[in-house]
Scaffold this motif. Structure first.
Motif, short mmCIF file in Angstrom:
data_model
loop_
_atom_site.label_atom_id
_atom_site.label_comp_id
_atom_site.label_asym_id
_atom_site.label_seq_id
_atom_site.Cartn_x
_atom_site.Cartn_y
_atom_site.Cartn_z
N ARG A 60 -14.97 8.01 6.68
CA ARG A 60 -13.94 8.30 7.69
C ARG A 60 -14.17 7.59 9.00
NH1 ARG A 60 -12.07 14.39 8.00
NH2 ARG A 60 -10.60 13.37 9.40
N PHE A 61 -15.41 7.21 9.29
CA PHE A 61 -15.70 6.66 10.61
C PHE A 61 -16.30 5.26 10.58
CE2 PHE A 61 -15.65 11.25 11.05
CZ PHE A 61 -14.68 11.38 12.02
N CYS A 62 -16.20 4.58 9.43
CA CYS A 62 -16.64 3.19 9.39
C CYS A 62 -15.61 2.35 10.14
CB CYS A 62 -16.84 2.72 7.96
SG CYS A 62 -15.31 2.54 7.03
N ALA A 63 -15.99 1.16 10.54
CA ALA A 63 -15.10 0.30 11.32
C ALA A 63 -13.80 0.00 10.58
CB ALA A 63 -15.82 -0.99 11.67
N ALA A 64 -13.88 -0.25 9.27
CA ALA A 64 -12.68 -0.59 8.50
C ALA A 64 -11.69 0.58 8.47
CB ALA A 64 -13.06 -0.99 7.08
N ARG A 69 -6.62 3.12 10.60
CA ARG A 69 -5.91 4.23 11.25
C ARG A 69 -5.25 3.76 12.55
NH1 ARG A 69 -9.96 7.25 8.82
NH2 ARG A 69 -11.33 7.47 10.60
N ILE A 70 -5.93 2.92 13.30
CA ILE A 70 -5.34 2.41 14.55
C ILE A 70 -4.13 1.54 14.23
CG2 ILE A 70 -5.74 0.82 16.48
CD1 ILE A 70 -8.67 1.92 16.49
N GLU A 71 -4.24 0.71 13.19
CA GLU A 71 -3.11 -0.13 12.79
C GLU A 71 -1.93 0.72 12.34
OE1 GLU A 71 -4.90 -2.64 9.83
OE2 GLU A 71 -5.40 -4.18 11.33
N GLU A 72 -2.20 1.84 11.65
CA GLU A 72 -1.13 2.73 11.23
C GLU A 72 -0.41 3.34 12.43
OE1 GLU A 72 -3.00 5.57 8.67
OE2 GLU A 72 -3.36 4.08 7.08
N VAL A 73 -1.18 3.71 13.43
CA VAL A 73 -0.58 4.31 14.63
C VAL A 73 0.31 3.30 15.36
CG1 VAL A 73 -1.11 5.21 16.94
CG2 VAL A 73 -2.38 6.04 14.96
N TYR A 74 -0.16 2.07 15.48
CA TYR A 74 0.57 1.05 16.22
C TYR A 74 1.45 0.17 15.34
CZ TYR A 74 -2.22 2.44 20.19
OH TYR A 74 -2.79 3.16 21.19
#
Length: 76
Positions: A60-64, A69-74
């Motif tokens: 859940r917290f690896c860079a990938a 998740r950030i890409e999904e938000v934006y």
């Protein structure tokens, strides 16, 4: 082993009996005592919870995963 209080965001990350042990804050002293006693007498459970907690953090917290998740938000 993760022992955490069953409040807000904590229960989104820690799943009782799967990757940690959740306790209620309503009876904190008793539940913490019970959890410590139970876990101290069950080495196999502790190993399983520890491995599951490590897996949770790794996935859940690896860079990938965080980048996805950030890409999904934006929206990429």
């Amino acid at each position: 082993v993760v022992i955490a209080s069953n409040v807000d965001g904590t229960c989104e990350l820690v799943r009782h009996g799967h990757n940690g042990w959740l306790i209620s804050t309503a009876h904190l002293q008793k539940e913490l005592t019970d959890a410590l006693l139970h876990l101290s007498q069950n080495e196999a459970l502790c190993r399983r919870l520890q491995q599951a907690a490590e897996d949770t953090v790794a996935h859940r917290f690896c860079a990938a995963a965080m980048t996805r998740r950030i890409e999904e938000v934006y929206g990429k």
